[in-house]
Design an enzyme around this catalytic site. Structure first.
Site, PDB file in Angstrom:
ATOM      1  N   SER C  26       5.364 -18.497   2.203  1.00 20.07           N
ATOM      2  CA  SER C  26       6.667 -17.890   2.456  1.00 20.07           C
ATOM      3  C   SER C  26       7.537 -17.900   1.209  1.00 20.07           C
ATOM      4  CB  SER C  26       7.369 -18.654   3.585  1.00 20.07           C
ATOM      5  OG  SER C  26       7.445 -20.030   3.273  1.00 20.07           O
ATOM      6  N   ASN C 112      10.248 -28.946   9.406  1.00 20.06           N
ATOM      7  CA  ASN C 112      10.836 -28.289  10.577  1.00 20.06           C
ATOM      8  C   ASN C 112      12.353 -28.436  10.630  1.00 20.06           C
ATOM      9  OD1 ASN C 112       8.203 -27.741  11.168  1.00 20.06           O
ATOM     10  ND2 ASN C 112       8.083 -29.048  12.988  1.00 20.06           N
ATOM     11  N   SER C 279      21.984  18.200  -4.840  1.00 18.51           N
ATOM     12  CA  SER C 279      20.651  18.596  -4.413  1.00 18.51           C
ATOM     13  C   SER C 279      19.791  18.919  -5.621  1.00 18.51           C
ATOM     14  CB  SER C 279      20.768  19.827  -3.520  1.00 18.51           C
ATOM     15  OG  SER C 279      19.549  20.545  -3.485  1.00 18.51           O
ATOM     16  N   LYS C 285      25.448  22.209  -3.631  1.00 19.73           N
ATOM     17  CA  LYS C 285      25.587  21.165  -2.623  1.00 19.73           C
ATOM     18  C   LYS C 285      26.355  19.936  -3.103  1.00 19.73           C
ATOM     19  CE  LYS C 285      24.102  20.957   0.920  1.00 19.73           C
ATOM     20  NZ  LYS C 285      22.809  20.489   1.374  1.00 19.73           N
ATOM     21  N   ASN C 287      26.808  16.451  -1.065  1.00 18.05           N
ATOM     22  CA  ASN C 287      26.361  15.856   0.188  1.00 18.05           C
ATOM     23  C   ASN C 287      27.016  14.507   0.472  1.00 18.05           C
ATOM     24  OD1 ASN C 287      24.571  17.981   0.687  1.00 18.05           O
ATOM     25  ND2 ASN C 287      23.029  17.035  -0.649  1.00 18.05           N
ATOM     26  N   GLU C 292      25.821   9.166   5.610  1.00 15.06           N
ATOM     27  CA  GLU C 292      24.496   9.403   6.200  1.00 15.06           C
ATOM     28  C   GLU C 292      23.608   8.173   6.064  1.00 15.06           C
ATOM     29  OE1 GLU C 292      22.772  13.624   5.423  1.00 15.06           O
ATOM     30  OE2 GLU C 292      24.121  13.166   3.747  1.00 15.06           O
ATOM     31  N   LYS C 327      12.910 -15.001   8.730  1.00 12.84           N
ATOM     32  CA  LYS C 327      13.701 -14.874   7.499  1.00 12.84           C
ATOM     33  C   LYS C 327      13.789 -13.478   6.913  1.00 12.84           C
ATOM     34  CE  LYS C 327      12.099 -19.142   6.379  1.00 12.84           C
ATOM     35  NZ  LYS C 327      11.977 -19.290   7.810  1.00 12.84           N
TER      36      LYS C 327
END
Lengths: 460, 460, 460, 460
Positions: C26, C112, C279, C285, C287, C292, C327
């Site tokens: 991990s 733990n 774009s 454009k 945007n 969004e 996690k």
């Protein structure tokens, strides 16, 4: 208290607590499977007789009684309350009708494989209904596209006007989505088309059952090949729920667009009064409730999928009672998508486009800027440079509150010397749209061709 | 076809299509709110009278009729079919009773704030019921822990035996979980405790309503401070659904353990026959259906939460029809957790621990290995080295099929010279458990103290 | 292959397979907890010294080394690759620094309870950061509302124009939502504020640890009361994820509105170029990517919640490895909402309302129809009848393409005789809005008062 | 600050805010698509040259440079930081290499269809990898079943012992599940196998592109038929995520069983040390981390599916920035199932059954009660009566702590007179199992036949 039709219990010394029956009983929802259950029992019984596992005469007696019970249920003559489940109800009614002989029906069978059979029969027909409803919806889209083949409107990305498109082209995008949905339900139907009876509780029956006979009798293409899997498998329900989820996602996108197009601001469509509702307080309101409801119902269909996935997680083999939780969300999903599909198909039939509004809209907002860049590319300018120059031209036009086609040729020439008089055909939406006759594009020719093809396919 | 009790429509020129009524009508599920709706209307009407917005005599007339309608519904005298929603039904019945005066009830109100009120009243009482049921469950756990205070069993991690624990300590772990669940429902109740009436459709009423009066009348602590938010907010339902989801997660963990403990292999508990069911095919079976069902129902509660979160995503202000989809999953969640809580509390009361089995289990599997390592640490060995040595001792013991306490002192000394005769008190589960009297630990003293404290708190 | 820093294994006779390390390790994500882990270890060690469990001098040595390690990590001097987890990494580095004495750090502790501690410290500070970011966002809304206090716009239901509202009122609806979100994070912070160390693996430590000292040292208000629960509990992470989900739901609603308002069709707001993108193909454009993206990110935050709820379902006590899956989705949720909150606050600061457009919009679409109905109610017409008459007047006006205020008095009188000249003040949005000065309403007086109150509260 | 490789912006007058780049940039995750992006660009460019849209020589130059860039990336020579996305990075590097000619690559293409292409190529190969890994897993199951063909064990329902089964039969139940999973990935692969390039931004290109050539070049079977759908469609990713979710559900069920079978209480299997891990505090522990982790990872895969379904809900056509959120959860799902499949296949290869334990287990718990009922049915007793009688016999046997085969014939005769000496062959698990040779059953003959068939199919 004892549930009526409890078909176990010899080993039990205490009565079941009332609250256990309340949480445990499934009759409230599995009664919906009465037809599947009885049809399955008839096929099972016929086979028991044919194989001599029970005498033929007894099999005939049981089958006759089962048919009567089916008729009685369909005529609302049976009260379901108080039974544990549909299997117990049918068996109890059967024994009431034919006496102890009725106790032989369950030979070589367990509720585990019986419920698997019932729900598979149900899934197959539900998937088929979904397919039929999707087909009707697809026809609606083709008809609407066909009727409005000459309507030009703005195409959007990021909900900003992007390029001129045919409304028909936009509509056919949904046709594609629903065609994929259709295929998912076909796959789901195939996955459900496996006959589990004979698996018994989990290990297979000790009786010499003819499983293939039962499969044929019930219209199944295959029999299951592992009894433990057969009683533990609910993949086909998940497949239905997933197919339904993607379908609802598509419908929610459509719903969003219909809501947008119905606004005072877009005003691209009118929905007839009979498909709208009003407000209890605001007298002027005409609300697009249906697309909103359908968009909203997406949540429950997703939730049902997530719920059953969660329920099935981490269950050891074979049957666990947790799996009784498969039915309610499944039935809810079936009912939800069926009404949504039907409503949508009818709604699509009733949509009128406000052509003037759409034409106005397409003429404002620099929608042919890309075409202008493509034009410049034809003048041997690398696309990336063309893109940059057009960007500057747009700003120039915006500053003087004009559209691109309202600029004068000499003004344009300042941005790139090679711009000629032919530029104007690249700036008129009605003209440029014709240049997109590439397969899959919005060019009128290609779109018309596609519609003709679909009409032929769908017998329209 | 027109839905009965439709309270809008002056502006509409066509009748609503039948299928629209079918998908649009909410009466099938919002009838459940009849009491909240009428109670809210009574408070609203009382205030209209007091403020002179309608004449007091008319207000009295309306209130009297509303009370009658409430009584009629509670006596099953009203047929709900065919109405659009509970608001329309009540208003229609009212007008039937009192004539045109009844049309004044909706003054200064919209269905948008009305439904927000109804559902908030419902949420508050549902949350309170959840709290009460959780309290009963917590009492069950304390009682069971108290009754079995001397039972020692293996504690598990990774479902592998880890260390000896008191069964009571294990049970009280669930007490802690349910206490946190309780707090979540308290928070949910507080979030719902805001009176929205007066928000009207979205902008607030033009009438001089006394919102605080209505709030007091209905037992709300606060009034909403923004009308647009008040009609758009369903957070409190989500709060309930989330609280229910975590609760079900806890119940599913408990369910898993009860199922495990009921297996032939663990055999730690017996559940009385009246809380189990049998098999339709296997006569010997006694199945832990209840914990399975509860574990399985976790899925639908999660699904309902996910569904409403999805439905609410991306909705512009203020009310949208999508939000009608809040009720069915909410009601389903309420019903689900209420039966699960009640069943679990009763089930816990009926559990018997098989002490012999548990004692056997705790004596096998090297459960005191950690204690041995702790012992070595006391002999000035760094814990990490002690851990390693004990690992080797375990392998040695396994090879000769013995437990640690079955090793001889001289054998142990070979692993670490300083091991003395006092080691054996560290290898006996019943002894070592006493060493864990740290706050929060499984030591009998500390656990008993905790139980006494909880008994006092819960009046047991 | 052996993972570096593996702090177990004495009992194992075979090397771990490489793929096991790959799926099991991990360190890739729990390295993020290095600070929490070391801080927790320092407090634990200090206590071990104070209580004489290890010699004070050794405790000092360890603490000094831990602080060095913390500094080294913060200066990017440590390579994390190849270790199993952050605990193993720190312990290994420690032993490298101080020799065998380092092996004593883990006395009375298990991974733990250690990971439970680390993640609780992390959760507390993440929740606090969320609170701070929400506060900044709330301030942005109040500032924007204050700046645009005189802007009137259409309020919507069903995305249809409904009634005139103040833009400030609309903005403050979000203020309310975010205030509720804030409260959820406060609750989450409280739920995380429980110190678990001393729970050891699951049963509590045999050492005489001073848990309250460690709690105080680390700024915790309470210690956990049941060791099994303490190592099994991840409710506080779920609480964070749920709070984040509702927050994102609110942000997605805001996002939807900003996107709508930025369209050419609504055109209510302008977002500065520095918060938009273009774009690659369409040069014109601009945007609204940010709203969004934020709307889109709602999905992942919901998904993370659903994921962890699923993971925790049905796990027996106490720790199971499944819980390592807490996690990554948690961190992803933290990162997602932090950037979304920061971006939104800055975006809100940069919004300019297009007042002319909004004024135009509010004057078209019969937005004062409800006011007209309220007016008629004042003429002693029951509200329901008034609603019906106004509906007919709207249709009449629509047919002649006029707004309500464009009708002549005599035309109106045909619908209801008692309509007088004072009617026109009820048909002008700017006037009628003033009539909604009910608490929570959109009336300018009440909204201004609310803004002043919030400015005081937020020190603006 | 400007992102490097920003391929738009001519129209913008202000620099992008730094935080916008942070949230907007996708390079951190879409860099993973470098190969798909470059391969797609090469095919596109080749076609541009062939069709004369750009000069052939320039096309060759670009292709050569693109291949170099691919090599450089694969040799880690490229730093991705600071770019907006993979498309911008490649185009920037290209222009650095070949000068202005590189600016022609984007002719007739938009990032909208380009990313659709990239992700479809990626999906196809990911689905194929999943199929291969599933095949390997299926082989593992057949091998393990084959190796343990004679092992009899208890079959469970409700986690209660139900009937004797072959361990091989139990294993092959998983074979069936994974075969269905395989089919889902095949369907997913087909759904992804549609070439979108040529759709441009949303409306199709104005250039005379040869879409079929590009499709063939890249190994696609079809080209997309609607440009708006082609840039808006992410169904194929959802299909993958759903297939992965059901797969993980199956793996979680397997994981649960492996964990159970590894317990001290069941003790049916041993997993070799190299596939287990230990405890940092409890030296005796050997934990089945892998099945736990796999079971736990089910949550994230479900969550990713739910997340993308949510993200796509209610998006209007065509491309919206929300859809950028498709990639991270997709990649996470791909990585998760790939490691889980690989680990599981290897783990299955390493499992050893503890035959003695299993034989003991199958002989205790009345597992042949159903067979006894079947026996009685053969004595002309209706099954339901037989079931009842056997239930009573089980209670009788339990009271004297015996199994059914330990009852004496005369004792049994008291329950039903017709029981004869042949009864004992129905009470011996090893014997009764042979009676279940019905297709799909656990009978050794039928199971062996199935294994032989599968070995032939899988070339084992």
């Amino acid at each position: 208290m004892t549930a009526k039709g409890k078909i176990w219990g010899g080993r039990f010394s205490e009565e079941i607590d009332a609250i256990v029956n309340k949480i445990n009983a499934s009759i409230d929802f599995d009664k919906r499977l009465y037809k599947e259950d009885i049809t399955g029992s008839i096929a099972h019984c016929k086979m028991l007789g044919l194989k001599g596992i029970i005498p033929n005469a007894e099999a005939d007696l049981i089958i006759k009684a089962l048919k009567e019970i089916l008729g009685e249920i369909e005529n609302n003559l049976i009260i379901f309350d108080g039974y544990e489940d549909i299997h117990g109800l049918v068996e109890t009614l059967l024994i009431e009708k034919v006496g102890p002989v009725g106790k032989k029906l369950h030979t070589g069978r367990s509720r585990n494989d019986q419920i698997a059979l019932d729900i598979r029969i149900f899934t197959k027909s539900a998937a088929q209904r979904a397919i039929d409803l999707i087909d009707e919806l697809r026809r609606s889209f083709v008809r609407l596209a066909d009727k409005n083949i000459d309507v030009v409107m703005p195409g959007y990305t990021h909900l900003q006007k992007a390029q001129p498109i045919l409304a028909a082209h936009h509509l056919l995008a949904y046709y594609e989505m629903f065609s994929r949905d259709r295929m998912r339900f076909v796959n789901c139907c195939n996955n459900a088309d496996v006959m589990p009876l004979g698996s018994a509780a989990l290990a297979g029956s000790t009786f010499n059952l003819d499983r293939n006979f039962v499969a044929e009798e019930l219209g199944f293409s295959e029999i299951s090949l592992n009894s433990m899997d057969a009683v533990s498998d609910r993949d086909f329900i998940l497949d239905y729920m997933y197919s339904a989820s993607v379908l609802m996602m598509h419908l929610s996108r459509l719903g969003e667009e219909l809501i947008l197009w119905s606004t005072n601001e877009f005003n691209y469509i009118s929905i007839s009064d009979k498909f709208c509702t009003g407000s209890s307080i605001m007298p002027q309101k005409k609300n697009p409730d249906l697309p909103e409801l359908i968009r909203g119902k997406t949540g429950r269909v997703y939730g049902n999928l997530m719920g059953l996935l969660t329920t099935m997680k981490g269950l050891p083999l074979a049957y666990n009672k947790d799996m009784q939780e498969d039915k309610e969300p499944f039935f809810d999903t079936v009912d939800t998508i069926e009404i949504c599909l039907e409503v949508t198909a009818r709604l699509i039939n009733e949509i009128n486009f406000n052509r003037d509004k759409m034409t106005d809209a397409v003429n404002k907002g620099y929608l042919t800027a890309t075409d202008l860049a493509d034009y410049l590319t034809g003048k041997n300018l690398p696309f990336r440079d063309a893109h940059k120059i057009v960007g500057e031209m747009v700003i120039y036009a915006m500053k003087t509150s004009r559209e691109l086609h309202e600029l004068k040729l000499e003004e344009m020439k300042k941005f790139y010397h090679d711009i000629e008089d032919d530029i104007f055909s690249w700036l008129d939406p009605a003209e440029t749209i014709k240049k997109r006759n590439i397969p899959g594009g919005t060019g009128p020719e290609i779109v018309k061709k596609r519609i003709e093809q679909l009409k032929a396919e769908l017998n329209l």
